[in-house]
Motif scaffolding. Structure first.
Motif, PDB file in Angstrom:
ATOM      1  N   GLY A  13     151.953  84.298  80.477  1.00 39.88           N
ATOM      2  CA  GLY A  13     150.784  84.446  81.333  1.00 39.88           C
ATOM      3  C   GLY A  13     149.907  85.612  80.912  1.00 39.88           C
ATOM      4  N   ALA A  14     150.548  86.750  80.585  1.00 41.07           N
ATOM      5  CA  ALA A  14     149.792  87.921  80.147  1.00 41.07           C
ATOM      6  C   ALA A  14     149.116  87.664  78.811  1.00 41.07           C
ATOM      7  N   PHE A  15     149.817  86.994  77.910  1.00 39.79           N
ATOM      8  CA  PHE A  15     149.264  86.674  76.588  1.00 39.79           C
ATOM      9  C   PHE A  15     148.046  85.760  76.720  1.00 39.79           C
ATOM     10  N   ASP A  16     148.175  84.721  77.518  1.00 41.34           N
ATOM     11  CA  ASP A  16     147.061  83.792  77.721  1.00 41.34           C
ATOM     12  C   ASP A  16     145.870  84.494  78.373  1.00 41.34           C
ATOM     13  N   GLY A  17     146.160  85.464  79.243  1.00 36.68           N
ATOM     14  CA  GLY A  17     145.091  86.227  79.868  1.00 36.68           C
ATOM     15  C   GLY A  17     144.329  87.069  78.863  1.00 36.68           C
ATOM     16  N   LEU A  18     145.043  87.682  77.931  1.00 36.50           N
ATOM     17  CA  LEU A  18     144.403  88.463  76.872  1.00 36.50           C
ATOM     18  C   LEU A  18     143.507  87.573  76.015  1.00 36.50           C
ATOM     19  N   VAL A  19     144.035  86.416  75.636  1.00 30.71           N
ATOM     20  CA  VAL A  19     143.277  85.496  74.794  1.00 30.71           C
ATOM     21  C   VAL A  19     142.020  85.013  75.509  1.00 30.71           C
ATOM     22  N   ALA A  20     142.152  84.642  76.783  1.00 30.10           N
ATOM     23  CA  ALA A  20     141.013  84.147  77.543  1.00 30.10           C
ATOM     24  C   ALA A  20     139.952  85.219  77.725  1.00 30.10           C
ATOM     25  N   ASN A  21     140.381  86.457  77.893  1.00 23.60           N
ATOM     26  CA  ASN A  21     139.427  87.550  78.072  1.00 23.60           C
ATOM     27  C   ASN A  21     138.602  87.774  76.811  1.00 23.60           C
ATOM     28  N   ILE A  22     139.271  87.756  75.663  1.00 24.48           N
ATOM     29  CA  ILE A  22     138.565  87.956  74.397  1.00 24.48           C
ATOM     30  C   ILE A  22     137.684  86.756  74.080  1.00 24.48           C
ATOM     31  N   ASP A  23     138.101  85.587  74.539  1.00 20.74           N
ATOM     32  CA  ASP A  23     137.356  84.355  74.280  1.00 20.74           C
ATOM     33  C   ASP A  23     135.967  84.370  74.916  1.00 20.74           C
ATOM     34  N   GLN A  24     135.732  85.272  75.866  1.00 22.07           N
ATOM     35  CA  GLN A  24     134.407  85.412  76.453  1.00 22.07           C
ATOM     36  C   GLN A  24     133.381  85.881  75.424  1.00 22.07           C
ATOM     37  N   ALA A  25     133.855  86.642  74.435  1.00 17.91           N
ATOM     38  CA  ALA A  25     132.952  87.177  73.414  1.00 17.91           C
ATOM     39  C   ALA A  25     132.940  86.330  72.156  1.00 17.91           C
ATOM     40  N   ILE A  26     134.085  85.741  71.819  1.00 17.73           N
ATOM     41  CA  ILE A  26     134.191  84.902  70.622  1.00 17.73           C
ATOM     42  C   ILE A  26     134.474  83.478  71.071  1.00 17.73           C
ATOM     43  N   LEU A  27     133.443  82.648  71.103  1.00 16.51           N
ATOM     44  CA  LEU A  27     133.606  81.286  71.604  1.00 16.51           C
ATOM     45  C   LEU A  27     134.137  80.354  70.520  1.00 16.51           C
TER      46      LEU A  27
END
Length: 322
Positions: A13-27
């Protein structure tokens, strides 16, 4: 310590949260982001090689903004000195003592932008800190703290005036990957948002640096069966005897792959690693460590081709070691 399923679920869950957060900048580059986060949680460093304007710097800044740590950006140029990176000792006349002034390398996430434009002497200033997390100046060691990650970028074009990274430094990077150009849908989304020139600034911290350290420690406890390690060893050994290879993967490379598959496994919510984890990470972890035979290189063979061929030739284990 044995990792429980509850801990693995929390990590995922924490890993997916990190990825999703960064995905806001790199689509549209979720898989690359997963590799970068895996590198961070495996106590490693990332080398991004791609054409200009593909978002390498934005990705590094977005990662830095995601964790509650410090970050810095070093623009590597031919006149950059090692002390500009590590820091320097200066004599304070008022106090009558020498004081160490820290360089930009003292940060949680360090972006080494266009690293191949600096001289080999300056590039070598990163070797000790990337391996040991310590900077030695005038015989005194200074820890950079934890978490610590170097994200280096280099462009495969405009090679005039650049310096090829030495093999010893390439070996310090856990992974090497590239972003590539976005697909049509992502390109349209970026164009519609063209007025936003600071996409990385949208990314807010969602996790503390201490939690990153805890996640790294938890990932290191993931179980790896002996059969999986034997499979990994066979792959590494095969790179050293391949007909297209002049120099194969080092023992450091094998150890870093062993660490990375643990993180990759628990990021999927598992308490154990599988041969598929090895296959998923073999190319980004191993390919950049291989030196090709000049004739094979001239013929168009790539290190990624060599690793992919080895993965086809070696049969993964289907049972646990007895």
């Amino acid at each position: 310590m044995t990792v429980t399923q509850e801990q693995a679920d929390w990590f995922r869950g924490a890993f997916d949260g990190l990825v999703a957060n960064i995905d806001q900048a790199i689509l549209g580059k979720r898989e690359v982001i997963r590799l970068v986060v895996t590198t961070l949680l495996s106590d490693g460093h990332m080398l991004l090689e791609d054409f200009p304007g593909t978002g390498k710097t934005v990705l590094a800044k977005a990662l830095a903004n995601t964790i509650e740590g410090t970050h810095s950006r070093i623009q590597f140029t031919p006149d950059l000195l090692p002390s500009d990176v590590t820091g320097v000792t200066i004599y304070d006349q008022g106090k009558g003592v020498f004081e160490f002034h820290r360089g930009p390398i003292f940060a949680s996430v360090v972006l080494a932008d266009e690293i191949n434009r600096a001289s080999p002497k300056t590039q070598s200033a990163l070797l000790e800190v990337m391996e040991e997390g310590v900077v030695t100046v005038d015989g005194v060691g200074h820890s950079v703290g934890s978490p610590f990650m170097v994200i280096a970028t280099q462009n495969p074009v405009e090679q005039a005036g650049t310096y090829k990274l030495p093999e010893a430094q390439l070996d310090r990077f856990l992974m090497k990957t590239s972003l590539g150009y976005p697909d049509h849908r992502t390109t349209v989304s970026l164009l519609l948002d063209a007025s936003n020139r600071a996409r990385a600034s949208r990314v807010s911290p969602i996790i503390a640096g201490t939690s990153i350290v805890a996640m790294s420690q938890l990932a290191s406890e993931v179980h790896v069966d002996a059969s999986v390690m034997e499979y990994l060893s066979e792959i590494v050994t095969a790179t050293r005897s391949d007909k297209d290879v002049l120099l194969g993967v080092s023992m450091r490379g094998a150890l870093q792959l062993a660490r990375a598959i643990k993180t990759w496994a628990i990021a999927a919510g598992r308490t154990y690693a599988t041969p598929d984890d090895v296959r998923d990470l073999a190319v980004p972890v191993l390919a950049h460590r291989i030196i090709l035979d000049p004739e094979s290189d001239f013929a168009g063979v790539t290190a990624a081709d060599v690793v992919s061929r080895i993965l086809v030739d070696i049969t993964p284990p289907v049972t646990r070691a007895t």
